[in-house]
Design an enzyme around this catalytic site. Structure first.
Site, short mmCIF file in Angstrom:
data_model
loop_
_atom_site.label_atom_id
_atom_site.label_comp_id
_atom_site.label_asym_id
_atom_site.label_seq_id
_atom_site.Cartn_x
_atom_site.Cartn_y
_atom_site.Cartn_z
N THR A 25 0.70 -1.26 0.09
CA THR A 25 -0.20 -0.15 -0.05
C THR A 25 0.89 1.17 0.20
OG1 THR A 25 -1.81 -1.17 1.10
CG2 THR A 25 -1.70 1.14 1.37
N HIS A 173 -7.45 -10.47 -1.34
CA HIS A 173 -6.49 -10.30 -0.05
C HIS A 173 -7.54 -11.05 1.24
CE1 HIS A 173 -4.66 -8.45 3.16
NE2 HIS A 173 -4.59 -7.02 2.68
N ASN A 176 -4.63 -10.36 7.00
CA ASN A 176 -4.25 -9.07 7.72
C ASN A 176 -5.39 -8.35 8.37
OD1 ASN A 176 -1.57 -9.45 7.07
ND2 ASN A 176 -1.55 -7.66 5.50
N TYR A 178 -8.60 -7.90 7.45
CA TYR A 178 -9.44 -7.12 6.71
C TYR A 178 -10.62 -8.10 6.54
CZ TYR A 178 -5.77 -4.06 5.96
OH TYR A 178 -4.67 -3.15 6.22
N ASN A 233 -4.19 -5.07 12.63
CA ASN A 233 -5.38 -4.62 12.56
C ASN A 233 -6.38 -5.33 13.53
OD1 ASN A 233 -4.97 -2.77 10.47
ND2 ASN A 233 -4.77 -4.21 8.95
C1 8OZ Z 1 0.07 -1.00 5.30
C2 8OZ Z 1 -0.90 0.33 5.27
C3 8OZ Z 1 -2.20 0.24 5.00
C4 8OZ Z 1 -2.55 -1.06 4.36
C5 8OZ Z 1 -2.01 -4.83 4.51
C6 8OZ Z 1 -3.17 -3.48 2.66
O1 8OZ Z 1 -1.39 -4.78 5.50
C7 8OZ Z 1 -2.49 -3.57 3.88
C8 8OZ Z 1 -1.99 -2.14 4.43
C9 8OZ Z 1 -0.43 -2.09 5.03
O2 8OZ Z 1 -2.39 -5.78 3.87
#
Ligand code: 8OZ
Length: 358
Positions: A25, A173, A176, A178, A233
């Site tokens: 990113t 994805h 992480n 999400y 996250n």
């Molecule tokens: C760093 C900053 C923002 C998003 C991920 C898409 O960790 C990210 C991400 C990484 O998968």
């Protein structure tokens, strides 16, 4: 013995070597569209066996951070086409990462300023980056059962957009913390419907997404990224991550996907954050396995030579070494990435890292 620098076939995609550029990113897509600098940035890195693009949101509500590109509108497709053309002209291959952040978002990014969508109503104890800097993420709203088909459809729509934009493949994805990871983990998913509770139920949305994309564009152009034990996250450890991800890998095997890409350990951090047998995933999945996270040159050479990985993905070192493949081949020193220019900004720390001078 396979070698890191040898070509390899991942589904429909021929890679010139087994060195993959990990998704990164960079927050430089004003108006949610990759610009001319992105064309240059990816072109510079086209000697990777495969580039996996930065996460690109599959729909407006999939966005969680400032200035990340989308892959759903005609304007975005046209802009990405410039990127894929440049990479192909330079002899490279490129996949787009299909991203839905779920609850790792903010009202700024949500249509109508609404709540981000997740498996749960519970907010993450996490930050995102907005026009006002780092701020707490917003409280989400749990997706209703009858809304889930629209999520699957949005992923499939974005996959078709990716093909129209000239990408060689897509990477979903699933990592992480999400959206798809918010369904997978019992530390987050508190649903009582067919998408919560048992491992089978929590894996259901991810598997439906993978099937829908495979049906839309071909399994041989469809890959997946997972991160079984990363805590980023506010993704708490699953109560049985090994059983959960073994199930996912087993269920994916018959689809014959192009690749499975696994973040081993904590994303961008220690590899030994929690015990996990990655080989169990690789052998269940049966298809091409891309290993990621903290690999040195020696580790990557050994992983490929010993058959523990078919390719190795490098993140930060690809930011600061556009010619990483050549440097690894020559065992040349690597440039360090500057953290101040990682997220947002312009050419500095993006397209101005030097290649080895002859
Ligand atoms: C760093 C900053 C923002 C998003 C991920 C898409 O960790 C990210 C991400 C990484 O998968």
């Amino acid at each position: 013995m396979p070698n890191l620098f040898d070509p390899v076939q991942f589904g429909a995609v021929s890679l010139a070597n087994r060195i993959v550029m990990a998704p990164l990113t960079r927050n430089r897509s004003r108006g949610l569209v990759p610009g001319p600098l992105a064309v240059e940035y990816y072109r510079q890195r086209a000697t990777a066996g495969l580039i996996i693009s930065e996460g690109a949101q599959i729909a407006p509500e999939g966005q969680g951070y400032l200035d990340t590109p989308g892959i759903y509108s005609p304007e975005q497709i046209a802009a990405w086409k410039q990127v894929t053309d440049a990479v192909h002209q330079a002899g490279g291959k490129i996949a787009v990462q299909l991203w839905h952040v779920g609850r790792i978002s903010h009202a700024d990014f949500q249509p109508g300023g609404g709540k981000p969508l997740s498996s749960t109503d519970k907010p993450a104890q996490s930050k995102t980056f907005t026009k006002d800097g780092f701020v707490d993420v917003a409280a989400p709203r749990a997706l209703k059962l009858d809304e889930l088909p629209s999520i699957v459809q949005a992923f499939a729509h974005a996959a078709k957009a990716a093909m129209a934009a000239g990408f060689d493949a897509v990477e979903v994805h699933g990592a992480n913390g999400y959206l798809l990871d918010q369904f997978l983990r019992d530390s987050i998913n508190d649903r009582t419907d067919a998408y919560g509770g048992s491992i089978e139920n929590r894996a259901r949305l991810l598997l439906e997404v993978m099937q829908a994309i495979a049906a839309a564009i071909g399994a041989d152009r469809t890959g997946l990224r997972l991160s079984p034990v990363t805590p980023v996250n506010d993704a708490g450890q699953d109560s049985d991550a090994q059983a959960l991800f073994n199930h996912v890998a087993e269920q994916l095997a018959p689809l014959k996907l192009a690749f499975l890409h696994v973040i081993e350990g904590q994303t961008g951090g220690p590899r030994d954050v929690a015990p996990f047998d990655y080989d169990a995933l690789r052998t269940r999945f049966k298809g091409p396995y891309i290993a990621n996270n903290g690999y040195t040159r020696d580790m990557a050479l050994a992983a490929v030579a010993e058959g523990r990985a078919d390719a190795v993905a490098f993140g930060r070192s690809f930011i600061s070494n556009p010619d990483l493949v050549r440097r690894l081949k020559l065992n040349a020193p690597l440039e360090k990435a500057h953290s101040a220019t990682m997220y947002g900004g312009g050419a500095e720390g993006y397209t101005d890292y030097p290649t080895l001078s002859d």
